[in-house]
Design an enzyme around this catalytic site. Structure first.
Site, PDB file in Angstrom:
ATOM      1  N   GLU A 191       0.797  -1.240   0.000  1.00  0.00           N
ATOM      2  CA  GLU A 191       0.000   0.000   0.000  1.00  0.00           C
ATOM      3  C   GLU A 191       0.824   1.282   0.000  1.00  0.00           C
ATOM      4  O   GLU A 191       0.612   2.170   0.820  1.00  0.00           O
ATOM      5  CB  GLU A 191      -0.960  -0.015   1.196  1.00  0.00           C
ATOM      6  CG  GLU A 191      -1.874  -1.225   1.198  1.00  0.00           C
ATOM      7  CD  GLU A 191      -2.832  -1.265   2.393  1.00  0.00           C
ATOM      8  OE1 GLU A 191      -2.682  -0.445   3.310  1.00  0.00           O
ATOM      9  OE2 GLU A 191      -3.718  -2.140   2.399  1.00  0.00           O
ATOM     10  N   ASN A 208       2.029  -5.226  -2.993  1.00  0.00           N
ATOM     11  CA  ASN A 208       0.627  -5.548  -2.695  1.00  0.00           C
ATOM     12  C   ASN A 208      -0.170  -4.262  -2.463  1.00  0.00           C
ATOM     13  O   ASN A 208       0.332  -3.338  -1.817  1.00  0.00           O
ATOM     14  CB  ASN A 208       0.619  -6.396  -1.400  1.00  0.00           C
ATOM     15  CG  ASN A 208      -0.687  -7.085  -1.121  1.00  0.00           C
ATOM     16  OD1 ASN A 208      -1.217  -7.795  -1.976  1.00  0.00           O
ATOM     17  ND2 ASN A 208      -1.211  -6.901   0.086  1.00  0.00           N
ATOM     18  N   HIS A 233     -10.308  -6.456  -2.157  1.00  0.00           N
ATOM     19  CA  HIS A 233     -11.370  -6.133  -1.207  1.00  0.00           C
ATOM     20  C   HIS A 233     -12.442  -5.410  -2.020  1.00  0.00           C
ATOM     21  O   HIS A 233     -12.268  -4.251  -2.404  1.00  0.00           O
ATOM     22  CB  HIS A 233     -10.850  -5.225  -0.087  1.00  0.00           C
ATOM     23  CG  HIS A 233      -9.842  -5.882   0.800  1.00  0.00           C
ATOM     24  ND1 HIS A 233     -10.162  -6.960   1.597  1.00  0.00           N
ATOM     25  CD2 HIS A 233      -8.533  -5.638   1.005  1.00  0.00           C
ATOM     26  CE1 HIS A 233      -9.088  -7.339   2.271  1.00  0.00           C
ATOM     27  NE2 HIS A 233      -8.080  -6.555   1.930  1.00  0.00           N
ATOM     28  N   GLU A 255      -6.138 -10.781  -1.036  1.00  0.00           N
ATOM     29  CA  GLU A 255      -6.906 -10.552   0.203  1.00  0.00           C
ATOM     30  C   GLU A 255      -8.406 -10.504  -0.098  1.00  0.00           C
ATOM     31  O   GLU A 255      -9.122  -9.640   0.398  1.00  0.00           O
ATOM     32  CB  GLU A 255      -6.487  -9.232   0.872  1.00  0.00           C
ATOM     33  CG  GLU A 255      -5.000  -9.118   1.139  1.00  0.00           C
ATOM     34  CD  GLU A 255      -4.604  -7.906   1.972  1.00  0.00           C
ATOM     35  OE1 GLU A 255      -5.496  -7.206   2.484  1.00  0.00           O
ATOM     36  OE2 GLU A 255      -3.397  -7.679   2.113  1.00  0.00           O
ATOM     37  N   ASP A 272     -12.266 -10.414  -0.356  1.00  0.00           N
ATOM     38  CA  ASP A 272     -13.552 -10.522   0.319  1.00  0.00           C
ATOM     39  C   ASP A 272     -14.510  -9.562  -0.377  1.00  0.00           C
ATOM     40  O   ASP A 272     -14.078  -8.673  -1.106  1.00  0.00           O
ATOM     41  CB  ASP A 272     -13.473 -10.266   1.841  1.00  0.00           C
ATOM     42  CG  ASP A 272     -12.748  -8.988   2.226  1.00  0.00           C
ATOM     43  OD1 ASP A 272     -12.677  -8.050   1.396  1.00  0.00           O
ATOM     44  OD2 ASP A 272     -12.243  -8.903   3.355  1.00  0.00           O
TER      45      ASP A 272
HETATM   46  C1  XIL Z   1      -6.402  -5.978   8.440  1.00  0.00           C
HETATM   47  C2  XIL Z   1      -6.747  -7.080   9.428  1.00  0.00           C
HETATM   48  O1  XIL Z   1      -7.610  -7.991   8.803  1.00  0.00           O
HETATM   49  C3  XIL Z   1      -7.399  -6.487  10.647  1.00  0.00           C
HETATM   50  O2  XIL Z   1      -7.599  -7.486  11.642  1.00  0.00           O
HETATM   51  C4  XIL Z   1      -6.559  -5.367  11.228  1.00  0.00           C
HETATM   52  O3  XIL Z   1      -7.250  -4.735  12.276  1.00  0.00           O
HETATM   53  C5  XIL Z   1      -6.232  -4.341  10.152  1.00  0.00           C
HETATM   54  O4  XIL Z   1      -5.619  -4.978   9.066  1.00  0.00           O
HETATM   55  N1  XIL Z   1      -4.984  -4.601   3.770  1.00  0.00           N
HETATM   56  C6  XIL Z   1      -3.982  -5.384   4.300  1.00  0.00           C
HETATM   57  C7  XIL Z   1      -4.241  -6.211   5.490  1.00  0.00           C
HETATM   58  O5  XIL Z   1      -2.898  -5.482   3.698  1.00  0.00           O
HETATM   59  O6  XIL Z   1      -3.103  -6.381   6.280  1.00  0.00           O
HETATM   60  C8  XIL Z   1      -5.382  -5.629   6.309  1.00  0.00           C
HETATM   61  O7  XIL Z   1      -5.650  -6.530   7.380  1.00  0.00           O
HETATM   62  C9  XIL Z   1      -6.590  -5.394   5.447  1.00  0.00           C
HETATM   63  C10 XIL Z   1      -6.280  -4.412   4.356  1.00  0.00           C
END
Ligand code: XIL
Length: 429
Positions: free
Chosen positions: A229, A277, A313, A344, A346
Site C-alpha cells: 500500500e 501488494n 477487497h 486478500e 472478500d
Molecule cells: C487488516 C486485518 O484484517 C485487521 O484485523 C486489522 O485490524 C487491520 O488490518 N490490507 C492489508 C491487510 O494489507 O493487512 C489488512 O488486514 C486489510 C487491508
C-alpha cells in the site's frame, strides 16, 4: 455472467499462435531481447524488455512476456523469440481439474496448479471448526496480523516471534505454503517506528527489520509482501489524485524506499518470490494506472520484484471490479513479466452497495479471471468465516458491527453459495 472474458480468449489465442516465440524472448538472460522487441510495437517492447530481466528468475515469466510480445506486434514477438534462452514454455491457459471436493484440491489438480489461500488469525486457530476448514480448503496462508511490524518488532531491534511462529508452524504441519505479510507498510507500525526520521535512521530500521524477519522465517516462508500500500488516492476506491502515500518510509527516503526494500529482501533470499501488494487496484482506475507505471519503472530499473498482489477487497470502503475488467488489468501487469495474485479477497455486503446477486457474480467472475491466467499464481481470501471478518468492525466498511457476509463460510463453518461460485470458477464451470 460466466462467459470467458473476451480479452482472455484473445490473449489465449495470440499466445497459442505466438507465445512460444515471445516466451523464449522472455527468458532471455538480459534485457537485450527486449530492446529488439521494442521495434515491434509499444506493448511488445515492454513485454520483451521486462521478460528479459525477469526470465532469469522466473520460469512463468517466459509465458507472460510472450503474450506481451504477441500483443505488441509480430515484430516484437518474432525478434525476441530467437534470442531468448531461459524461457519456460508453460501452457498459455490453465486447465481445471475434472472434479474436486475442496478448493484446495481444485487448486492442486489444476494445470498449472494455483494456490488457494486464507488469512489466518492466531485466535482462529483456537477454534477447531475454523482450524479444520482452514486446512482442508486452503494450501496457502497469510497471517492476518501476526507478521506485521508491530507484532514482530515491538521494540527497536527486539523481536517477538511467538504468535507468528504458531501460525507458520501450523501451516507447515498442514502442508501449506506461507506468504509473509508484510515487510514494509505504513500501517500497524509500533510507536517507535512511526516516529523515526531522517534517511539514515529509516534505512537502517528497514534493513534491520527485513534481515531479521526474513532470516527467522527463511526455511518456512518463500513468498513475501515486501511493500504494502505505497500509493494513495483521495478516495479509497482508487479514484482521485493518485500519488505516493506519505509515510515514515516515503517521507524520509522518497520513492526509493521501494527499490531499497526489494533489494534488501533479495539479498536475504535469492529465490523467494517478492511482491508488491495494494488495494483498489483490481480493475483499471487511476490508482491501478499509477501502480502500473510505478511497477513498470521498477521492472525497467531491474529492481527484484516478482509479482503484484491485488488485494481484491470488493465493496465499501474499496473498489468494485467486474471479472472482465479484472482480467484486463491483471493481464497488463503479467505482460510486464510478473506473477499476479489475488491476495486478500472478500466482498462486503454491508449497506447493500453490493447486492447478494452481484456478490455471487463477482466471486465467480473474479476468481475465473485469475484462474484462466497461468501467471496468476494464487487466490487468497481474507478470512474464513463471516463472523470473524475484519470488515465487520472496520470504519468505512459501513457494517456498524453487523456481519459483512463477505466470505465463503458461515459461522457454523458451512459452505455458503459464495463458496459454490468460487468452486465453479476453479473447475472451469
Ligand atoms: C487488516 C486485518 O484484517 C485487521 O484485523 C486489522 O485490524 C487491520 O488490518 N490490507 C492489508 C491487510 O494489507 O493487512 C489488512 O488486514 C486489510 C487491508
Amino acid at each position: 455472467m460466466r462467459s470467458t472474458p473476451l480479452t482472455l480468449l484473445l490473449s489465449a489465442f495470440l499466445c497459442a499462435t505466438g507465445c512460444s516465440d515471445g516466451g523464449g524472448g522472455g527468458g532471455g538472460e538480459t534485457g537485450g531481447a527486449g530492446t529488439t522487441g521494442g521495434t515491434g510495437g509499444a506493448t511488445g517492447g515492454t513485454g520483451g524488455a521486462t521478460g528479459g530481466t525477469s526470465g532469469v528468475t522466473s520460469g512463468t515469466s517466459g509465458v507472460t512476456s510472450g503474450t506481451g510480445g504477441a500483443t505488441g506486434g509480430t515484430g516484437g514477438g518474432d525478434a525476441t523469440g530467437t534470442s531468448g534462452t531461459g524461457g519456460n514454455d508453460g501452457p498459455a491457459v490453465r486447465t481445471p481439474a475434472a472434479s474436486a471436493s475442496t478448493l484446495r484440491e481444485a487448486g492442486e489438480k489444476a494445470n498449472p496448479p494455483i494456490l488457494i489461500g486464507a488469512a489466518i488469525s492466531g485466535s482462529g486457530l483456537n477454534d477447531n471448526g475454523y482450524k479444520s476448514v482452514a486446512a482442508a480448503e486452503h494450501n496457502y496462508v497469510t497471517a492476518e496480523n501476526e507478521m506485521k511490524w508491530n507484532a514482530l518488532e515491538p521494540n527497536p531491534g527486539s523481536f517477538s516471534w511467538g504468535s507468528a511462529d504458531n501460525i507458520v508452524n501450523w501451516a507447515v504441519q498442514n502442508g501449506m505454503q506461507i506468504k509473509g505479510h508484510t515487510l514494509v507498510w505504513h500501517n500497524q507500525l509500533p510507536g517507535w517506528a512511526s516516529s523515526l526520521s531522517g534517511a539514515t535512521q529509516v534505512e537502517q530500521a528497514i534493513r534491520r527489520h527485513i534481515e531479521n524477519v526474513m532470516g527467522h522465517f527463511k526455511d518456512r516462508v518463500h513468498t513475501w509482501d515486501v511493500v504494502n500500500e505505497a500509493v494513495i488516492t483521495d478516495s479509497d476506491t482508487g479514484v482521485g489524485n493518485p500519488r505516493m502515500r506519505p509515510s515514515v518510509f516515503f517521507n524520509a527516503l522518497g520513492e526509493r524506499f521501494l527499490d531499497l526494500a526489494f533489494q534488501i529482501a533479495r539479498e536475504q533470499d535469492p529465490t523467494a518470490k517478492l511482491y508488491y501488494n495494494d488495494y483498489s487496484i483490481d480493475a483499471r482506475n487511476e490508482k491501478a494506472d499509477f501502480v502500473y507505471e510505478m511497477v513498470r519503472g521498477m521492472v525497467e530499473r531491474g529492481v527484484p520484484i516478482d509479482g503484484v498482489g491485488f488485494q481484491m477487497h470488493i465493496g465499501p470502503p474499496n473498489n468494485e471490479a467486474g471479472g472482465a475488467d479484472v482480467a484486463a488489468n491483471l493481464r497488463r501487469f503479467a505482460d510486464l513479466g510478473l506473477e499476479v495474485l489475488i491476495s486478500e479477497m472478500d466482498i462486503n455486503r454491508c449497506s447493500n452497495q453490493v447486492t447478494a446477486e452481484e456478490q455471487l457474480t463477482y466471486y465467480h467472475d473474479i476468481v475465473e479471471a485469475c484462474f484462466l491466467m497461468p501467471e496468476c499464481v494464487g487466490i487468497t481470501f481474507w478470512g474464513i468465516n463471516d463472523g470473524r471478518s475484519w470488515l465487520n468492525s472496520w470504519s468505512g466498511a459501513l457494517c456498524n458491527g453487523q456481519s459483512s457476509q463477505s466470505l465463503l463460510f458461515n459461522d457454523q463453518y458451512q459452505k455458503k453459495e459464495t463458496y459454490n461460485r468460487v468452486m465453479d470458477a476453479l473447475l472451469g464451470r
